[in-house]
Design an enzyme around this catalytic site. Structure first.
Site, short mmCIF file in Angstrom:
data_model
loop_
_atom_site.label_atom_id
_atom_site.label_comp_id
_atom_site.label_asym_id
_atom_site.label_seq_id
_atom_site.Cartn_x
_atom_site.Cartn_y
_atom_site.Cartn_z
NE ARG A 28 43.64 42.92 40.79
CZ ARG A 28 42.32 42.60 40.38
NH1 ARG A 28 40.99 43.55 39.17
NH2 ARG A 28 41.06 42.23 41.22
N GLY A 95 33.70 49.81 38.70
CA GLY A 95 33.51 49.15 40.03
C GLY A 95 35.24 49.06 40.54
NE ARG A 123 28.80 48.34 41.50
CZ ARG A 123 29.33 47.52 40.39
NH1 ARG A 123 29.79 48.35 39.72
NH2 ARG A 123 30.36 46.50 41.02
CG ASP A 317 31.87 39.53 36.47
OD1 ASP A 317 31.72 40.04 37.54
OD2 ASP A 317 33.64 40.10 36.59
NE ARG A 348 26.15 42.24 35.68
CZ ARG A 348 27.32 42.36 35.61
NH1 ARG A 348 28.22 41.93 35.86
NH2 ARG A 348 28.35 43.26 34.80
C1 S3P Z 1 36.47 42.77 39.53
C2 S3P Z 1 35.89 41.33 40.81
C3 S3P Z 1 35.15 41.44 41.33
C4 S3P Z 1 34.43 40.90 39.56
C5 S3P Z 1 34.42 42.49 38.70
C6 S3P Z 1 35.64 42.91 38.70
C7 S3P Z 1 38.29 42.28 39.80
O1 S3P Z 1 34.17 41.80 41.77
O2 S3P Z 1 32.53 41.14 39.98
O3 S3P Z 1 34.17 42.60 37.21
O4 S3P Z 1 38.45 43.14 39.43
O5 S3P Z 1 38.43 42.73 41.49
P1 S3P Z 1 33.86 42.32 43.29
O6 S3P Z 1 35.16 42.14 43.72
O7 S3P Z 1 32.81 42.80 44.10
O8 S3P Z 1 33.51 40.85 43.18
#
Ligand code: S3P
Length: 430
Positions: A28, A95, A123, A317, A348
């Site tokens: 971010r 992701g 994903r 996580d 997972r």
């Molecule tokens: C994250 C949100 C989570 C987390 C990922 C990081 C983020 O995912 O599992 O490792 O930085 O916003 P989800 O938004 O899919 O729950």
């Protein structure tokens, strides 16, 4: 394929480590630095592969980003400073990068293409592309926009009201990025509270966001101003050593500089419920900033617990390492309401259950979690795999530490996604 011979039969872990920067906050910091006006200096940025993918994507969007003396400096020129990339934006394994960047790109007046590795290709992306379409975004991908490669045809967005069907900080954050540059107001309704780093950062960069019970609203057309960011240590990385300290005999580990944001600290509540022996020493008190502190954890006698409901997004996580913790607790631990685990870097539920079974754990998968019987002596004498998932790799390295027989790890390299010096830290405590 090269295998890593993991350290087994550790008699103690003692010492102090400084936890590397938070992955979510590092991503971010680059994104906000890029869309703000001016120079953002980021200290304690996580130089893991995922966050480096974010840096590379924003460089391709024309943002000047320097890495100097352990800091990352982002020269932002506002949303309008982003330029059409001449190449594909490669998110690697991340992701967070691909989902959040869609919220930014969908409102920019140019075309871009997003691609990642083989894990990213599996994903789900319609959780972001579908709500963004309500804002007027045009994003195409394989299988009706579900999978990469994705192409984004950016345009002026209109604010929207959207109720998230799953608790996801990534989706919420993508919509907040869209809302910031949209016409009018955006409201996002969350089924459960998720990590709030994006909301905090909007404020840190001089923007306005209204957070109410269960919903978040922002006005569009906001311009943000650069600021300096200090990234606290990642509690999701600290989690491996929290559990290591609790389950390895004669241990005492001092974890320095851990982010203690309550939207992330579910593992602390679980460890308390299980009777773990640890102390928290808060080191920041500024309520507007991300809370930070040190944690001292010692070998513990543990009891089983139930992990379910609203705590799940606060520790999503950490479930792989909590599963290992549960193998060393008296009684049956149940983890439920965690279907989201199936769409992480790997499924997972399956990877945790299958790999821990290889070491001798009594663990079974359920449709939305797992059931773990403890206390079980883990034996090892097997080859396990990270399956390319950093958190599975680190969990298995800690599991091996309490095994009596040899354990070999396949795909160790995945760990550098979030914790490049993980093994150096582990060895420094031996
Ligand atoms: C994250 C949100 C989570 C987390 C990922 C990081 C983020 O995912 O599992 O490792 O930085 O916003 P989800 O938004 O899919 O729950």
């Amino acid at each position: 394929m090269e295998l890593k011979n993991l350290q087994t039969g550790l008699s103690n872990l003692r010492g102090e480590i400084s936890i590397p920067g938070d992955k979510s906050i590092s991503h971010r910091s680059i994104m906000f630095g890029a869309i703000a006006e001016g120079k953002t200096v980021v200290a304690n940025f996580l130089l893991g592969e995922d966050c480096l993918s974010t840096i590379e994507c924003f460089r391709k969007l024309g943002v000047q980003i320097e890495q100097k003396d352990g800091e990352v400096i982002v020269h932002g020129k506002g949303f309008d400073g982003l330029m059409e990339p001449s190449d594909i934006l490669d998110v690697g394994n991340s992701g967070t990068t691909i989902r959040l960047i869609m919220g930014i790109l969908s409102g920019r007046p140019f075309h871009s293409v997003l691609l990642g590795d083989e894990s990213i290709a599996k994903r789900p992306m319609t959780r972001v592309t579908k709500p963004l379409a309500q804002f007027g975004a045009v994003i195409n991908g394989r299988n009706n926009g579900e999978f990469t490669p994705l192409s984004v045809a950016g345009r002026q967005l209109k604010g929207a009201v959207y109720e998230l069907p799953v608790a996801s900080a990534q989706v919420k954050s993508a919509l907040l990025f869209a809302g910031l540059q949209a016409e009018g107001k955006t409201t996002i309704i969350e089924p459960e509270k998720t990590r709030d780093h994006t909301e905090r950062m909007i404020r840190a960069f001089g923007g306005t966001v209204n957070v109410n019970e269960g919903s978040i609203s922002i006005d569009g057309g906001q311009s943000l101003t650069a600021t300096d960011i200090y990234v606290p240590g990642d509690i999701s990385s600290a989690a491996f050593f929290l559990v290591a300290g609790a389950i390895i005999p004669n241990s005492e580990i001092h974890l320095k500089n851990v982010g203690l944001n309550s939207t992330r600290s579910g593992i602390i509540d679980v460890m308390s419920a299980m009777g773990a022996d640890f102390d928290i020493i808060p080191t920041t008190t500024d309520v507007d900033k991300e809370p930070v502190g040190d944690i001292i954890v010692r070998s513990s006698s543990l009891k089983a617990t139930v992990v379910s409901g609203t705590i799940i997004p606060r520790l999503i996580d950490e479930i792989p390492i909590i599963a290992l913790l549960a193998t060393q607790a008296e009684g049956t631990t149940v983890i439920k309401d965690a279907e989201e685990l199936k769409v992480k870097e790997t499924n997972r539920i399956d990877t945790v259950v299958n790999e821990l079974k290889k070491l001798g754990a009594q663990i079974e998968a359920t449709p939305d979690g797992m059931i773990i019987k403890g206390k079980t002596k883990l034996k090892g004498g097997s080859t396990v795999s990270s399956h390319g998932d950093h958190r599975i790799g680190m969990m298995l390295a800690i599991a091996a530490a309490i095994c009596s027989d040899k354990v070999l790890l396949e795909k160790e390299e995945a760990i550098s996604v979030s914790y490049p010096n993980f093994f150096a830290h582990l060895e420094s405590l031996m």
